[in-house]
Motif scaffolding. Sequence first.
Motif, PDB file in Angstrom:
ATOM      1  N   ARG A   1     -58.899 -23.788  28.839  1.00 36.53           N
ATOM      2  CA  ARG A   1     -59.628 -22.786  28.064  1.00 36.53           C
ATOM      3  C   ARG A   1     -58.758 -22.330  26.962  1.00 36.53           C
ATOM      4  N   LYS A   2     -57.536 -22.058  27.488  1.00 37.14           N
ATOM      5  CA  LYS A   2     -56.643 -21.540  26.484  1.00 37.14           C
ATOM      6  C   LYS A   2     -55.236 -21.696  26.957  1.00 37.14           C
ATOM      7  N   THR A   3     -54.344 -21.565  25.718  1.00 36.59           N
ATOM      8  CA  THR A   3     -52.637 -21.557  26.429  1.00 36.59           C
ATOM      9  C   THR A   3     -52.251 -20.287  25.997  1.00 36.59           C
ATOM     10  N   PHE A   4     -51.126 -20.065  26.238  1.00 34.60           N
ATOM     11  CA  PHE A   4     -50.450 -18.721  26.185  1.00 34.60           C
ATOM     12  C   PHE A   4     -48.905 -18.928  26.345  1.00 34.60           C
ATOM     13  N   LEU A   5     -48.280 -18.285  24.940  1.00 33.67           N
ATOM     14  CA  LEU A   5     -46.913 -18.484  25.055  1.00 33.67           C
ATOM     15  C   LEU A   5     -46.341 -16.953  25.049  1.00 33.67           C
ATOM     16  N   GLN A   6     -45.041 -16.752  25.646  1.00 34.13           N
ATOM     17  CA  GLN A   6     -44.240 -15.437  25.554  1.00 34.13           C
ATOM     18  C   GLN A   6     -42.927 -15.777  25.379  1.00 34.13           C
ATOM     19  N   ILE A   7     -42.437 -15.032  24.509  1.00 36.54           N
ATOM     20  CA  ILE A   7     -40.863 -15.379  24.303  1.00 36.54           C
ATOM     21  C   ILE A   7     -40.300 -13.697  24.395  1.00 36.54           C
ATOM     22  N   GLU A   8     -39.263 -13.633  25.198  1.00 36.88           N
ATOM     23  CA  GLU A   8     -38.550 -12.454  25.582  1.00 36.88           C
ATOM     24  C   GLU A   8     -37.040 -12.434  24.910  1.00 36.88           C
ATOM     25  N   THR A   9     -36.655 -11.698  24.390  1.00 35.71           N
ATOM     26  CA  THR A   9     -35.408 -11.673  23.869  1.00 35.71           C
ATOM     27  C   THR A   9     -34.547 -10.209  24.377  1.00 35.71           C
ATOM     28  N   THR A  10     -33.525 -10.507  25.095  1.00 34.50           N
ATOM     29  CA  THR A  10     -32.988  -9.088  25.350  1.00 34.50           C
ATOM     30  C   THR A  10     -31.734  -8.980  24.680  1.00 34.50           C
TER      31      THR A  10
ATOM     32  N   LYS B   1     -25.524  -1.621  27.378  1.00 36.02           N
ATOM     33  CA  LYS B   1     -24.222  -2.323  26.378  1.00 36.02           C
ATOM     34  C   LYS B   1     -24.973  -3.406  25.775  1.00 36.02           C
ATOM     35  N   GLY B   2     -24.560  -3.666  24.540  1.00 33.52           N
ATOM     36  CA  GLY B   2     -25.064  -4.738  23.645  1.00 33.52           C
ATOM     37  C   GLY B   2     -24.722  -6.025  24.337  1.00 33.52           C
ATOM     38  N   VAL B   3     -25.584  -6.941  24.088  1.00 34.33           N
ATOM     39  CA  VAL B   3     -25.610  -8.468  24.466  1.00 34.33           C
ATOM     40  C   VAL B   3     -24.849  -9.120  23.493  1.00 34.33           C
ATOM     41  N   ALA B   4     -23.849  -9.870  23.754  1.00 33.32           N
ATOM     42  CA  ALA B   4     -23.202 -10.415  22.650  1.00 33.32           C
ATOM     43  C   ALA B   4     -23.947 -12.037  22.161  1.00 33.32           C
ATOM     44  N   ASN B   5     -24.584 -12.558  23.511  1.00 32.44           N
ATOM     45  CA  ASN B   5     -25.532 -13.642  23.326  1.00 32.44           C
ATOM     46  C   ASN B   5     -26.821 -13.348  24.162  1.00 32.44           C
ATOM     47  N   PRO B   6     -27.647 -13.067  23.224  1.00 28.60           N
ATOM     48  CA  PRO B   6     -28.835 -12.410  23.558  1.00 28.60           C
ATOM     49  C   PRO B   6     -29.614 -13.486  24.714  1.00 28.60           C
ATOM     50  N   LEU B   7     -30.227 -12.977  25.623  1.00 25.87           N
ATOM     51  CA  LEU B   7     -30.909 -13.833  26.432  1.00 25.87           C
ATOM     52  C   LEU B   7     -32.375 -14.022  26.052  1.00 25.87           C
ATOM     53  N   LYS B   8     -32.660 -15.253  26.076  1.00 23.01           N
ATOM     54  CA  LYS B   8     -34.127 -15.674  25.415  1.00 23.01           C
ATOM     55  C   LYS B   8     -34.873 -16.196  26.643  1.00 23.01           C
ATOM     56  N   LEU B   9     -35.918 -15.784  27.152  1.00 24.93           N
ATOM     57  CA  LEU B   9     -36.868 -16.460  28.052  1.00 24.93           C
ATOM     58  C   LEU B   9     -38.125 -16.823  27.317  1.00 24.93           C
ATOM     59  N   ILE B  10     -38.533 -18.108  27.713  1.00 22.16           N
ATOM     60  CA  ILE B  10     -39.608 -18.483  27.051  1.00 22.16           C
ATOM     61  C   ILE B  10     -40.752 -19.133  28.436  1.00 22.16           C
ATOM     62  N   ALA B  11     -41.993 -18.466  28.162  1.00 22.35           N
ATOM     63  CA  ALA B  11     -42.994 -18.986  29.289  1.00 22.35           C
ATOM     64  C   ALA B  11     -44.197 -19.562  28.407  1.00 22.35           C
TER      65      ALA B  11
END
Length: 200
Positions: free
Chosen positions: A6-15, A21-31
């Motif tokens: 019926r549908k697809t869904f994409l989520q991208i989260e970047t920390t 504290k700032g993150v030198a290499n940001p974490l990226k999560l993909i669903a």
Amino acid sequence: MAPVIRKTFLQIETTLVEGGKGVANPLKLIAALAVVKNPWAGRGFVEDLKPEIHAVAPVLGELLTKMIIETAGSGEIIEAYGKSAVVGLDGEIEHGSALIHTLRFGNHYRTAVGAKSYLAFCNTRGPANAPIMIPLMDKNDEGRRSHYLTIQCTVPDAPAADEIVVALGASIGGRPHHRIGDRYQDLKELGHDVANPAAV
């Protein structure tokens, strides 16, 4: 029997900041998620699930893997991975398990990212907007705790009672500022063998 998606869904989260504290290499999560009609819905108890597994699971594995890889840019860049299924209320947990716990589903992803470890997983049942949890671990090292992560998301109108939400997850990077070490240090300190971590 082709799957009815019926549908697809994409989520991208970047920390970018964690613990103030700032993150030198940001974490990226993909669903990447697909909302598919439960092929066993309305049929009562089905003893043999194999025909529908063979027809539906490979299509979902290929589709979701493509979504993840296109978003990440390559399979090599992905460090941790996992999978999940949420079955609508008229289905069995076994229906979700049938679609994700088969090499016909997981091997598409495993091959695309060059992984050695098994896919961490979650399979639950719930209504529309149910929490979808995708546990992750390092694709090559099950003891690398920095990559024990969980992606959280929802699809507001899914799963319907006769649907299943099937998902793959990926991380580029590990937990920001991770500092609990890997399980191998615990094993060494406890005098346990890596091949028998519970010492049983």
